[in-house]
Design a protein around this motif. Structure first.
Motif, mmCIF file in Angstrom:
data_model
loop_
_atom_site.group_PDB
_atom_site.id
_atom_site.type_symbol
_atom_site.label_atom_id
_atom_site.label_comp_id
_atom_site.label_asym_id
_atom_site.label_seq_id
_atom_site.Cartn_x
_atom_site.Cartn_y
_atom_site.Cartn_z
ATOM 1 N N ASN A 1 0.703 9.322 -8.252
ATOM 2 C CA ASN A 1 -0.587 9.673 -7.653
ATOM 3 C C ASN A 1 -1.185 10.912 -8.329
ATOM 4 N N ASN B 1 4.503 2.770 -0.076
ATOM 5 C CA ASN B 1 3.643 1.645 -0.409
ATOM 6 C C ASN B 1 2.330 2.107 -1.045
ATOM 7 N N ASN B 2 1.945 1.462 -2.140
ATOM 8 C CA ASN B 2 0.706 1.697 -2.867
ATOM 9 C C ASN B 2 0.741 2.946 -3.751
ATOM 10 N N ARG C 1 2.141 0.082 -10.104
ATOM 11 C CA ARG C 1 1.762 0.179 -8.699
ATOM 12 C C ARG C 1 2.911 -0.343 -7.842
ATOM 13 N N ALA D 1 4.606 -1.686 -4.475
ATOM 14 C CA ALA D 1 4.287 -2.391 -3.232
ATOM 15 C C ALA D 1 5.572 -2.591 -2.454
ATOM 16 N N GLU E 1 4.189 -6.731 0.660
ATOM 17 C CA GLU E 1 2.860 -6.279 0.228
ATOM 18 C C GLU E 1 2.533 -6.680 -1.201
ATOM 19 N N THR F 1 -6.957 -7.815 -2.318
ATOM 20 C CA THR F 1 -7.748 -6.609 -2.514
ATOM 21 C C THR F 1 -9.209 -7.000 -2.582
ATOM 22 N N THR G 1 -8.246 -0.893 -5.282
ATOM 23 C CA THR G 1 -7.049 -1.288 -4.569
ATOM 24 C C THR G 1 -7.372 -1.456 -3.104
ATOM 25 N N PRO H 1 -6.475 2.604 1.831
ATOM 26 C CA PRO H 1 -5.316 3.299 2.353
ATOM 27 C C PRO H 1 -5.557 3.753 3.786
ATOM 28 N N SER I 1 -9.819 8.633 -6.517
ATOM 29 C CA SER I 1 -8.914 8.271 -5.433
ATOM 30 C C SER I 1 -9.322 8.966 -4.151
#
Length: 223
Positions: free
Chosen positions: A74, A85-86, A97, A99, A103, A108, A128, A131, A173
């Motif tokens: 991130n 997750n993510n 990425r 998952a 997931e 998406t 994506t 969140p 993001s």
């Protein structure tokens, strides 16, 4: 549709927005690197022969770098990180990425590029799934130059990749504390206001001017 990957965690390997492989995580220890023998093989000189590894404990995977190689999760450099997750991992110029169970093939919905007032056919922007966050304001980008002059990009999801609309790759993001932008391109060409952000992740405030090469955009927040 159910696939064999839907019951196990996965990593989706991508390069310049193109998905290369979806990798199911089944072992307690998996290596990541340029060596062909790596469990997760990344064919790039920007990746060390043995770059990182994944360790599973109590059902959770922890990412660890190898001999202080650069690993980002991130957009933050890490030595060790328990994956959620993510999470977006970057190694060299490739991304992975993560998952969690169930997931891997989640649907998406892309953000769209559209005119501020009149309805026109949208241009897709890769994004994506949304969140969990506490942000109550929607983010927008107003295009101030180039072929998309006067149009807006609504930032509808957790991450919006600007490369899909012909802009040198940059990623915006959405986190719990607001919107952030990061440069994914090879050139040091991303400025926010008077600040050349280099390889940093930079917070965006309402009204900020963004320049990527010759393209100018303005960031807005709307309640």
């Amino acid at each position: 549709m159910v696939t064999e990957n839907a019951s196990v965690p996965t990593l989706t390997l991508a390069f310049k927005n193109n998905t290369l492989q979806v990798i199911p995580l089944r072992d307690d220890m998996m290596t990541i690197g340029r060596e062909p023998s790596s469990d997760i093989f990344i064919d790039s000189l920007a990746v060390a022969p043995q770059h990182a590894r994944l360790m599973r404990h109590d059902g959770q995977y922890t990412l660890q770098n190898h001999h202080d190689e650069e690993v980002f999760v991130n957009h933050q450099r890490v030595k060790e990180h328990t994956l959620q997750n993510n999470d977006l991992i970057r190694i060299g110029k490739h991304t992975l990425r993560y998952a969690s169970v169930g997931e891997a093939l989640a649907d998406t919905r892309p953000a769209t590029l559209e005119k501020p007032v009149t309805a026109t056919a949208p241009t897709e922007v890769a994004s994506t799934a949304p969140p969990s966050n506490n942000t109550s304001k929607d983010g927008w980008l107003q295009v101030l130059s180039g072929s998309h002059l006067g149009k807006t990009i609504k930032l509808r999801s957790g991450m919006t990749d600007l490369g899909k609309i012909g802009i040198t790759p940059a990623l915006i993001s959405l986190r719990r504390d607001g919107y952030f932008i990061a440069n994914l391109g090879e050139n040091d060409n991303l400025c926010v206001g008077e600040n050349n952000i280099g390889d940093k992740t930079w917070p965006l405030n309402d009204g900020d001017l963004i320049q990527i090469d010759k393209l100018k955009l303005q960031f807005h927040l709307q309640s």
